[in-house]
Design a protein around this motif. Structure first.
Motif, PDB file in Angstrom:
ATOM      1  N   PRO A 200     -10.869  -2.412   2.207  1.00 62.03           N
ATOM      2  CA  PRO A 200      -9.661  -3.247   2.075  1.00 62.03           C
ATOM      3  C   PRO A 200      -8.745  -2.790   0.949  1.00 62.03           C
ATOM      4  N   ALA A 201      -9.332  -2.336  -0.162  1.00 63.25           N
ATOM      5  CA  ALA A 201      -8.512  -1.848  -1.277  1.00 63.25           C
ATOM      6  C   ALA A 201      -7.796  -0.556  -0.896  1.00 63.25           C
ATOM      7  N   ILE A 202      -8.470   0.315  -0.148  1.00 56.13           N
ATOM      8  CA  ILE A 202      -7.853   1.565   0.298  1.00 56.13           C
ATOM      9  C   ILE A 202      -6.688   1.273   1.239  1.00 56.13           C
ATOM     10  N   LEU A 203      -6.910   0.367   2.181  1.00 54.86           N
ATOM     11  CA  LEU A 203      -5.852   0.003   3.127  1.00 54.86           C
ATOM     12  C   LEU A 203      -4.680  -0.675   2.423  1.00 54.86           C
ATOM     13  N   ALA A 204      -4.987  -1.574   1.493  1.00 52.21           N
ATOM     14  CA  ALA A 204      -3.928  -2.289   0.770  1.00 52.21           C
ATOM     15  C   ALA A 204      -3.041  -1.309   0.010  1.00 52.21           C
ATOM     16  N   GLU A 205      -3.652  -0.317  -0.635  1.00 52.08           N
ATOM     17  CA  GLU A 205      -2.868   0.676  -1.380  1.00 52.08           C
ATOM     18  C   GLU A 205      -2.056   1.538  -0.423  1.00 52.08           C
ATOM     19  N   THR A 206      -2.621   1.851   0.727  1.00 54.96           N
ATOM     20  CA  THR A 206      -1.904   2.641   1.732  1.00 54.96           C
ATOM     21  C   THR A 206      -0.684   1.886   2.241  1.00 54.96           C
ATOM     22  N   PHE A 207      -0.881   0.613   2.614  1.00 55.43           N
ATOM     23  CA  PHE A 207       0.230  -0.193   3.127  1.00 55.43           C
ATOM     24  C   PHE A 207       1.304  -0.395   2.051  1.00 55.43           C
ATOM     25  N   ARG A 208       0.854  -0.695   0.829  1.00 52.16           N
ATOM     26  CA  ARG A 208       1.799  -0.939  -0.265  1.00 52.16           C
ATOM     27  C   ARG A 208       2.652   0.297  -0.529  1.00 52.16           C
ATOM     28  N   SER A 209       1.998   1.463  -0.578  1.00 52.27           N
ATOM     29  CA  SER A 209       2.712   2.691  -0.889  1.00 52.27           C
ATOM     30  C   SER A 209       3.672   3.083   0.233  1.00 52.27           C
ATOM     31  N   LEU A 210       3.242   2.945   1.483  1.00 52.75           N
ATOM     32  CA  LEU A 210       4.131   3.247   2.609  1.00 52.75           C
ATOM     33  C   LEU A 210       5.352   2.338   2.603  1.00 52.75           C
ATOM     34  N   SER A 211       5.129   1.050   2.361  1.00 48.32           N
ATOM     35  CA  SER A 211       6.239   0.087   2.350  1.00 48.32           C
ATOM     36  C   SER A 211       7.204   0.367   1.212  1.00 48.32           C
TER      37      SER A 211
END
Length: 236
Positions: A200-211
């Protein structure tokens, strides 16, 4: 497949995203030189995700992929199809049987200091750790070269494996400060022995950075580009 995907990109809306990566050559060489016993210890404790070292990040493909990111809905929109990496998919890509999906990582209220966590992970003295902590922007971190020296010279094989895994997390999965492993990564890594899932932390950072990159039209992607591309390749 990649050329067809790139051909569909509308270049008048190119996101000037930077996916500058850490130099992983030394990590690759260290892995190749490990014997089967050490590699097996790594597999047992952290999974079979060293393959991320060999995924080359194609900047053109990555920028094209980023243009399909739909920030309001946190998903990729390919024409009329919405797709997004899931916890289950990323868990499979990390290839770690010890991960328990129902034990997600969260920062504890009362935690050890950065120095104490590094001492615990490396089993080095407080003096050694303190001397190697650096300040990068607002965050504290440790230079990759200090970790490399430990991987090569630490007398405890188990600790060599731990520090090697930490380096992969810091340089590939959460590449916040190039050439360094960030304090936040140390905190997450310190809890992996409790079998929590970092997904979940990996995905959250991925989504945050893409956005963030989509919102401004530019920026440096600081999520795990290798995992995202592995997910993309699996689907297309």
């Amino acid at each position: 497949m990649e050329s067809e995907f790139l051909d569909k990109v509308e270049y008048n809306t190119v996101v000037r995203i930077c996916v500058t990566q850490n130099n992983l050559q030394e990590l690759k060489e260290i892995w190749v030189q490990r014997d089967d016993e050490v590699k097996q210890l790594f597999y047992c404790n952290y999974g079979d995700f060293h393959y991320l070292l060999d995924i080359k990040v194609d900047e053109h493909l990555f920028r094209a992929l980023a243009q399909f990111w739909n920030s309001p809905y946190n998903c990729f929109t390919f024409e009329k199809v919405d797709m997004v990496p899931t916890v289950e998919e990323y868990t499979a890509l990390l290839r770690c049987l010890r991960i328990q999906a129902d034990k997600a990582y969260s920062r504890a209220a009362n935690v050890l200091t950065f120095v104490k966590k590094l001492m615990k992970i490396t089993e080095m003295s407080e003096q050694w750790v303190t001397a190697r902590i650096k300040q990068k922007g607002e965050n504290k971190c440790i230079h990759w070269k200090s970790l490399r020296d430990l991987i090569l010279a630490h007398p405890d094989t188990r600790k060599k494996v731990d520090v090697f895994a930490l380096s992969i997390y810091g340089l590939i999965i959460f590449p916040k400060a190039l050439g360094h492993v960030d304090k936040a990564v140390i905190d997450l890594f310190d809890q992996l022995d409790k079998r929590v899932t970092p997904v979940p932390a990996i995905l959250a950072e991925t989504f945050r950075s893409l956005s963030a990159c989509r919102r401004t039209g530019e920026g440096r992607f600081i999520g795990c580009a290798q995992l995202l591309l592995a997910w993309f390749y699996n689907h297309f």
